[in-house]
Design a protein around this motif. Structure first.
Motif, PDB file in Angstrom:
ATOM      1  N   ALA A  95       0.839  -1.203   0.000  1.00  0.00           N
ATOM      2  CA  ALA A  95       0.000   0.000   0.000  1.00  0.00           C
ATOM      3  C   ALA A  95       0.872   1.249   0.000  1.00  0.00           C
ATOM      4  N   LEU A  96       1.911   1.223   0.830  1.00  0.00           N
ATOM      5  CA  LEU A  96       2.795   2.400   0.925  1.00  0.00           C
ATOM      6  C   LEU A  96       3.492   2.654  -0.407  1.00  0.00           C
ATOM      7  N   ALA A  97       4.003   1.552  -1.012  1.00  0.00           N
ATOM      8  CA  ALA A  97       4.712   1.698  -2.294  1.00  0.00           C
ATOM      9  C   ALA A  97       3.758   2.226  -3.366  1.00  0.00           C
ATOM     10  N   SER A  98       2.519   1.721  -3.369  1.00  0.00           N
ATOM     11  CA  SER A  98       1.544   2.176  -4.377  1.00  0.00           C
ATOM     12  C   SER A  98       1.255   3.654  -4.225  1.00  0.00           C
ATOM     13  N   ILE A  99       1.049   4.093  -2.984  1.00  0.00           N
ATOM     14  CA  ILE A  99       0.762   5.522  -2.761  1.00  0.00           C
ATOM     15  C   ILE A  99       1.967   6.363  -3.176  1.00  0.00           C
ATOM     16  N   ALA A 100       3.184   5.889  -2.822  1.00  0.00           N
ATOM     17  CA  ALA A 100       4.397   6.658  -3.151  1.00  0.00           C
ATOM     18  C   ALA A 100       4.545   6.805  -4.665  1.00  0.00           C
ATOM     19  N   VAL A 101       4.340   5.698  -5.413  1.00  0.00           N
ATOM     20  CA  VAL A 101       4.474   5.757  -6.880  1.00  0.00           C
ATOM     21  C   VAL A 101       3.379   6.647  -7.469  1.00  0.00           C
ATOM     22  N   PHE A 102       2.171   6.525  -6.933  1.00  0.00           N
ATOM     23  CA  PHE A 102       1.049   7.326  -7.446  1.00  0.00           C
ATOM     24  C   PHE A 102       1.331   8.822  -7.266  1.00  0.00           C
ATOM     25  N   ILE A 103       1.718   9.196  -6.049  1.00  0.00           N
ATOM     26  CA  ILE A 103       1.955  10.614  -5.745  1.00  0.00           C
ATOM     27  C   ILE A 103       3.117  11.152  -6.581  1.00  0.00           C
ATOM     28  N   THR A 104       4.171  10.332  -6.726  1.00  0.00           N
ATOM     29  CA  THR A 104       5.318  10.741  -7.548  1.00  0.00           C
ATOM     30  C   THR A 104       4.875  10.995  -8.980  1.00  0.00           C
ATOM     31  N   GLY A 105       4.132  10.039  -9.531  1.00  0.00           N
ATOM     32  CA  GLY A 105       3.647  10.169 -10.907  1.00  0.00           C
ATOM     33  C   GLY A 105       2.763  11.393 -11.078  1.00  0.00           C
ATOM     34  N   PHE A 106       1.837  11.564 -10.144  1.00  0.00           N
ATOM     35  CA  PHE A 106       0.902  12.700 -10.228  1.00  0.00           C
ATOM     36  C   PHE A 106       1.663  14.019 -10.169  1.00  0.00           C
ATOM     37  N   ALA A 107       2.621  14.108  -9.246  1.00  0.00           N
ATOM     38  CA  ALA A 107       3.360  15.361  -9.055  1.00  0.00           C
ATOM     39  C   ALA A 107       4.206  15.710 -10.274  1.00  0.00           C
ATOM     40  N   LEU A 108       4.666  14.687 -11.013  1.00  0.00           N
ATOM     41  CA  LEU A 108       5.520  14.947 -12.184  1.00  0.00           C
ATOM     42  C   LEU A 108       4.734  15.474 -13.372  1.00  0.00           C
ATOM     43  N   GLY A 109       3.444  15.116 -13.470  1.00  0.00           N
ATOM     44  CA  GLY A 109       2.728  15.490 -14.694  1.00  0.00           C
ATOM     45  C   GLY A 109       1.309  15.976 -14.473  1.00  0.00           C
ATOM     46  N   TRP A 110       0.438  15.064 -14.049  1.00  0.00           N
ATOM     47  CA  TRP A 110      -0.991  15.397 -13.998  1.00  0.00           C
ATOM     48  C   TRP A 110      -1.342  16.363 -12.878  1.00  0.00           C
ATOM     49  N   GLY A 111      -0.401  16.623 -11.946  1.00  0.00           N
ATOM     50  CA  GLY A 111      -0.646  17.654 -10.930  1.00  0.00           C
ATOM     51  C   GLY A 111      -0.511  19.044 -11.524  1.00  0.00           C
ATOM     52  N   PRO A 112       0.715  19.407 -11.942  1.00  0.00           N
ATOM     53  CA  PRO A 112       0.912  20.787 -12.418  1.00  0.00           C
ATOM     54  C   PRO A 112       0.437  21.073 -13.838  1.00  0.00           C
ATOM     55  N   ILE A 113       0.506  20.077 -14.742  1.00  0.00           N
ATOM     56  CA  ILE A 113       0.388  20.400 -16.173  1.00  0.00           C
ATOM     57  C   ILE A 113      -1.020  20.815 -16.628  1.00  0.00           C
ATOM     58  N   PRO A 114      -2.110  20.174 -16.166  1.00  0.00           N
ATOM     59  CA  PRO A 114      -3.421  20.662 -16.623  1.00  0.00           C
ATOM     60  C   PRO A 114      -3.634  22.151 -16.327  1.00  0.00           C
ATOM     61  N   TRP A 115      -3.179  22.618 -15.153  1.00  0.00           N
ATOM     62  CA  TRP A 115      -3.323  24.051 -14.806  1.00  0.00           C
ATOM     63  C   TRP A 115      -2.436  24.903 -15.706  1.00  0.00           C
ATOM     64  N   LEU A 116      -1.229  24.401 -15.970  1.00  0.00           N
ATOM     65  CA  LEU A 116      -0.294  25.150 -16.823  1.00  0.00           C
ATOM     66  C   LEU A 116      -0.834  25.254 -18.246  1.00  0.00           C
ATOM     67  N   VAL A 117      -1.261  24.123 -18.803  1.00  0.00           N
ATOM     68  CA  VAL A 117      -1.762  24.107 -20.184  1.00  0.00           C
ATOM     69  C   VAL A 117      -3.034  24.963 -20.295  1.00  0.00           C
ATOM     70  N   MET A 118      -3.896  24.897 -19.256  1.00  0.00           N
ATOM     71  CA  MET A 118      -5.106  25.729 -19.254  1.00  0.00           C
ATOM     72  C   MET A 118      -4.740  27.217 -19.418  1.00  0.00           C
ATOM     73  N   SER A 119      -3.654  27.624 -18.767  1.00  0.00           N
ATOM     74  CA  SER A 119      -3.298  29.050 -18.824  1.00  0.00           C
ATOM     75  C   SER A 119      -2.592  29.421 -20.126  1.00  0.00           C
ATOM     76  N   GLU A 120      -2.200  28.401 -20.915  1.00  0.00           N
ATOM     77  CA  GLU A 120      -1.442  28.689 -22.142  1.00  0.00           C
ATOM     78  C   GLU A 120      -2.271  28.651 -23.422  1.00  0.00           C
ATOM     79  N   ILE A 121      -3.326  27.815 -23.450  1.00  0.00           N
ATOM     80  CA  ILE A 121      -3.908  27.490 -24.766  1.00  0.00           C
ATOM     81  C   ILE A 121      -5.058  28.390 -25.212  1.00  0.00           C
ATOM     82  N   PHE A 122      -5.622  29.208 -24.296  1.00  0.00           N
ATOM     83  CA  PHE A 122      -6.795  29.987 -24.715  1.00  0.00           C
ATOM     84  C   PHE A 122      -6.417  31.365 -25.266  1.00  0.00           C
TER      85      PHE A 122
END
Length: 466
Positions: free
Chosen positions: A360-387
């Protein structure tokens, strides 16, 4: 050939730019996302305390606790709508300064609470401020920054959110819920003070026909030697091409509907990956995974998120948005699948098995790492760039509303989903969403690194940009 000449020209102009004041303005504005990180993180240490509190008027039962956690997202969805109107009417800077009021008044109501309803009002107000912030700050930063550093500065939004969440978790180890709420109202107070010294964005000023102020704002942000007239002319050209005000008929324009669909889908996939469910219920998940110190485990989760969001910010303008989204989606798909397997195995065993806890710990760690690298920051960043400028307020509001509405549905119904689909089924549903988001990114999301906002806009229209 002409395209290459433009790029060489741009590189030459960007060389003369001094970034110091730009970083200062970014630092002032990201106190907003930090405040909303404190709002999101506050429920994790406060809920366990408020369910056991002596005072019966303030004690939360299970249903009230779930509302205390999720009602913030209702406020935030509302805030997204109001924020979309505010950035167009009163500008990016003043909208940001006004955000501080609902943040501080919300926490004040929580501190002075006499009954559970006051908690709800306080949480809705802080949620409202969070929604406005999550719209205004990405737009403010993307309109100020030049293309060489826009990815890094735009990623600071999510970085400060996770630093805020981490701050709330850490504070929760040492303070009771009232003192924690007092500390949470410090960043928004500082936001109001510091933002009063910062400029409005040049693009907003130009869209209002205030050319002289726009040039001054650019001079503040780019330094005395930078060719601000050249940049100003480039932005003006794009503004003139568009016309000034948004009308519904603009939705037929591929330069508007294509980025809008991409923005909305990015927000849906971000929330359907299960991130808020995992963050809001981190302590409960650890208790179910039979970790003795579940509050400490939450701090570790927060720390992983801060470190890897920081890494994402540093590599954003080198690696590009698309690659990071794909890597992130794959990591999240693998970890949510493993989490599902963990819960499935737990349900088969007559008594909880200690060896499975590491899974469980390893799964949460990998999930959070993955999210923080891409799907955390990028949707907000792309939203501010494309319109395009004229639809930026409206389109960003639709994206923020989508994001927070789905966050509400997921967090409010997470427990019910766990009961209905079983814990394993719920996480496998999140995993299937992560697989879909990887396919979506590969097919539809354009790469925006190193391009000016005007070039990104031209890409959607199918022209080559200025």
């Amino acid at each position: 050939m002409a395209q290459r000449k433009v790029h060489e020209d741009m590189d030459e102009q960007v060389c003369k730019v001094k970034n110091r004041k730009l970083y200062l303005a970014t630092l002032a504005s990201v106190l907003g996302p930090m405040s909303f990180g404190f709002v999101l993180g506050y429920s994790s240490p406060a809920i366990p305390e408020l369910t056991k509190i002596e005072d019966s008027r303030l004690r939360l039962d299970d249903n009230q606790a779930s509302w205390f956690g999720s009602i913030v997202t209702v406020g935030a969805a509302l805030g997204g709508l109001i924020g979309g109107w505010m950035v167009e009417k009163i500008g990016r800077k003043v909208s940001l300064m006004l955000c501080a009021l609902p943040f501080v008044s919300g926490f004040t109501i929580i501190i002075a609470a006499q009954n559970v309803w006051m908690f709800y009002v306080g949480r809705i107000l802080t949620g409202l401020a969070s929604g406005i912030t999550s719209l205004v700050v990405p737009v403010y930063i993307s309109e100020m920054a030049h293309e060489k550093v826009r990815g890094t500065l735009g990623s600071c939004v999510q970085l400060m959110v996770v630093i805020g969440i981490m701050g709330a978790y850490l504070g929760g180890l040492f303070m009771d819920w009232r003192w924690l709420a007092i500390c949470c109202s410090i960043p928004p107070t500082l936001l109001m003070v510091f933002m009063s010294f910062m400029p409005e964005t040049p693009r907003f000023l130009l869209s209002q026909g205030k050319r002289r102020e726009a040039v001054e704002s650019l001079r503040f942000l780019r330094g005395p030697d930078a060719p601000v007239e050249w940049e100003c002319a480039r932005i003006e050209e794009a503004c003139d091409e568009q016309g000034s005000k948004f009308q519904l008929s603009d939705l037929k324009d591929p330069g508007v509907y294509k980025p809008l669909v991409i923005g909305i889908m990015l927000m849906i996939f971000q929330q359907m990956s299960g991130i808020n469910a995992i963050m809001f219920y981190a302590e409960n998940i650890f208790e179910q995974a039979h970790f003795k110190q579940s509050d400490l485990a939450s701090v570790i989760v927060g720390l992983i998120q801060v470190v890897f969001t920081g890494v994402a910010a540093l590599i954003m303008d080198k690696a590009g948005r698309k690659v990071l989204l794909i890597i992130s989606g794959v990591a999240m798909a693998i970890s949510t699948t493993a989490f599902g397997v963990y819960f499935y195995l737990m349900s088969l065993l007559p008594e909880p098995h200690g060896d499975l806890a590491w899974m469980a710990l390893a799964s949460i760690a990998v999930f959070i790492t993955g999210f923080a690298l891409g799907w955390g920051p990028i949707p907000w960043l792309v939203m501010s760039e494309i319109f395009p400028v004229k639809v930026r307020g409206v389109a960003s509001a639709v994206c923020v509303l989508t994001n927070w509405s789905i966050a509400f549905v997921v967090t409010k119904n997470f427990q019910d989903m766990m009961n209905l689909l079983t814990s394993a089924g719920t996480f496998w549903l999140f995993a299937s969403m992560c697989i879909l988001n990887v396919i979506f990114t590969m097919v539809f999301v354009p790469e925006t690194k190193g391009k000016t906002l005007e070039q990104i806009e031209a890409t959607f229209r199918g022209m080559s940009g200025p």
